[in-house]
Motif scaffolding. Structure first.
Motif, PDB file in Angstrom:
ATOM      1  N   THR A 192      67.880  27.980  49.355  1.00 39.92           N
ATOM      2  CA  THR A 192      69.388  28.388  50.111  1.00 39.92           C
ATOM      3  C   THR A 192      69.332  29.879  50.841  1.00 39.92           C
ATOM      4  N   ALA A 193      70.456  28.844  51.500  1.00 41.67           N
ATOM      5  CA  ALA A 193      71.228  29.873  52.666  1.00 41.67           C
ATOM      6  C   ALA A 193      72.878  30.425  52.722  1.00 41.67           C
ATOM      7  N   ILE A 221      59.654  31.251  37.744  1.00 42.68           N
ATOM      8  CA  ILE A 221      60.367  31.726  38.814  1.00 42.68           C
ATOM      9  C   ILE A 221      61.578  30.992  38.561  1.00 42.68           C
ATOM     10  N   ILE A 222      62.919  31.199  38.954  1.00 47.04           N
ATOM     11  CA  ILE A 222      63.960  30.665  39.315  1.00 47.04           C
ATOM     12  C   ILE A 222      64.857  31.984  40.539  1.00 47.04           C
ATOM     13  N   ASN A 223      65.625  30.235  41.002  1.00 42.26           N
ATOM     14  CA  ASN A 223      67.046  31.043  41.805  1.00 42.26           C
ATOM     15  C   ASN A 223      68.210  30.335  41.331  1.00 42.26           C
ATOM     16  N   ARG A 224      68.816  31.134  40.686  1.00 42.08           N
ATOM     17  CA  ARG A 224      70.252  31.046  40.246  1.00 42.08           C
ATOM     18  C   ARG A 224      71.508  31.302  40.804  1.00 42.08           C
ATOM     19  N   THR A 225      72.814  30.572  40.812  1.00 42.33           N
ATOM     20  CA  THR A 225      73.217  30.235  41.401  1.00 42.33           C
ATOM     21  C   THR A 225      74.955  31.077  40.171  1.00 42.33           C
ATOM     22  N   VAL A 226      75.557  32.179  41.236  1.00 46.09           N
ATOM     23  CA  VAL A 226      76.614  32.751  40.122  1.00 46.09           C
ATOM     24  C   VAL A 226      77.620  32.697  40.867  1.00 46.09           C
ATOM     25  N   THR A 265      72.846  23.304  48.280  1.00 46.38           N
ATOM     26  CA  THR A 265      72.646  22.868  49.803  1.00 46.38           C
ATOM     27  C   THR A 265      70.890  23.717  49.929  1.00 46.38           C
ATOM     28  N   LEU A 266      70.509  22.933  48.356  1.00 51.02           N
ATOM     29  CA  LEU A 266      68.649  24.200  48.493  1.00 51.02           C
ATOM     30  C   LEU A 266      68.544  22.486  49.469  1.00 51.02           C
ATOM     31  N   LEU A 294      80.960  39.842  57.439  1.00 50.98           N
ATOM     32  CA  LEU A 294      79.810  38.717  57.139  1.00 50.98           C
ATOM     33  C   LEU A 294      78.889  39.098  55.586  1.00 50.98           C
ATOM     34  N   PRO A 295      79.216  38.059  55.244  1.00 47.51           N
ATOM     35  CA  PRO A 295      78.325  38.496  53.540  1.00 47.51           C
ATOM     36  C   PRO A 295      77.377  37.038  53.448  1.00 47.51           C
ATOM     37  N   GLY A 296      76.357  36.530  52.322  1.00 49.87           N
ATOM     38  CA  GLY A 296      76.101  35.945  51.352  1.00 49.87           C
ATOM     39  C   GLY A 296      74.751  36.988  51.233  1.00 49.87           C
ATOM     40  N   THR A 297      73.779  35.234  50.822  1.00 46.62           N
ATOM     41  CA  THR A 297      72.737  35.902  50.002  1.00 46.62           C
ATOM     42  C   THR A 297      71.499  34.369  50.820  1.00 46.62           C
ATOM     43  N   ILE A 298      70.170  34.838  51.514  1.00 49.27           N
ATOM     44  CA  ILE A 298      69.223  33.888  51.653  1.00 49.27           C
ATOM     45  C   ILE A 298      67.936  34.643  50.929  1.00 49.27           C
ATOM     46  N   ASN A 299      67.816  33.176  49.998  1.00 43.22           N
ATOM     47  CA  ASN A 299      66.327  33.325  49.319  1.00 43.22           C
ATOM     48  C   ASN A 299      65.822  32.374  49.215  1.00 43.22           C
ATOM     49  N   ILE A 300      64.308  32.950  49.363  1.00 43.58           N
ATOM     50  CA  ILE A 300      62.998  31.918  50.084  1.00 43.58           C
ATOM     51  C   ILE A 300      62.870  32.297  49.033  1.00 43.58           C
TER      52      ILE A 300
END
Length: 306
Positions: free
Chosen positions: A89-90, A33-38, A75-76, A102-108
């Protein structure tokens, strides 16, 4: 479950049963399982193939789930609450239909050391989302999330199934909600520069003097050295716990009448040589590390020394 960060990517490796709301998600058995910064304006014809490319480049085999974010991995926030580990990451700065400013992504990502029925994993997505919304409202935001938020819930697929449900009235749901409620606020503060974020932060729920979150760091630890002088503290919270290796620990009875794995005399993961090996080979097994210790004539289990 083991986790590490490499090339702007959080990797979770193991033998998971998991459910994901991210690209290419669903319910399946996966090993990565990954969480990747793009980049912020990331565009790709197939996010699933992009994620697969990252997984295969790392040498990971088997099926996988992946999340994407423009948030920097430094920032993780990693939060440990009993048997639950949550990765967040949020950011709240990605275009959204109500307010394009108001943009962004909250991954959990929620990992349980306990076994979960499939319905419990699905329930954890709801529980994590509810807690995320509560965190946003408590910070003064008037929205429940961003348009690109995603959640993954997982456990070892070989564990005996313990939790059938995961609403906030259950233990597993409460532990998850506590971690997400605190972690989303911390992650946003770190992303927005309101808190230092030179590297990922590890938070542990302490029950001493009442439940409260503490940010753990090897620097300035009041208990150093808790095993021996010159020890390495990188893996103070062991990625193998509970390893069930009787050379390294043993089961003890709890006040509630159950048993828990105790490894207070294990010093394997505190040797600098072992830490160096783990950093170079993050998927090293306990057996492999014990062999390294044997070659280097390192003790692996001893009473605490100072």
């Amino acid at each position: 479950m083991k986790y590490y960060i490499k090339n702007k990517t959080l990797f979770l490796r193991g033998n998971f049963r998991a459910v994901s709301s991210g690209a290419g998600g669903g319910l399946s058995d996966v090993s990565t399982i990954i969480n990747r910064t793009v980049e912020k304006n990331f565009v790709h014809d197939s996010p699933e193939k992009f994620i697969e490319g990252i997984v295969r480049e790392e040498g990971c085999t088997g099926d996988f789930y992946g999340l994407l974010t423009a948030v920097d991995m430094k920032t993780l926030c990693v939060l440990i609450n009993r048997t639950v580990t949550v990765f967040i990451t949020a950011g709240v700065s990605n275009p959204n239909p109500k307010n394009p400013k108001l943009p962004g992504t909250i991954n959990i990502i929620v990992h349980s050391r306990d076994g979960l029925f499939d319905e419990a994993m699905a329930g954890l997505i709801i529980t994590a989302t509810e807690a995320k919304t509560e965190a946003l409202f408590s910070m003064g935001y008037d929205f429940a999330g961003t348009t690109t938020d995603a959640v993954v819930a997982c456990c070892s697929k070989d564990n005996e199934k313990i939790h059938r449900y995961a609403g906030r009235m259950t233990d597993i749901g409460r532990w998850t909600a506590e971690a997400v409620l605190f972690g989303v606020q911390e992650a946003i503060a770190r992303h927005d520069g309101k808190k230092p974020a030179e590297k990922p932060a590890l938070y542990v729920l302490s029950t001493i003097g009442g439940d409260h979150w503490i940010e753990w760091s090897p620097e300035g630890c009041p208990y150093y050295p808790c095993h021996f002088r010159g020890q390495a503290c990188n893996y103070c919270y062991c990625p193998f716990y509970p390893c069930n290796d009787e050379e390294l620990g043993y089961f003890i009875e709890t006040s509630a009448g159950g048993t828990v794995w105790a490894c207070t005399t294990c010093i394997l993961m505190h040797h600098p040589e072992i830490v160096d090996h783990m950093k170079k080979y993050p998927m090293a097994t306990i057996s492999e590390l014990k062999k390294v210790a044997e070659v280097k004539n390192l003790k692996i289990n001893a009473e605490t020394e100072t």
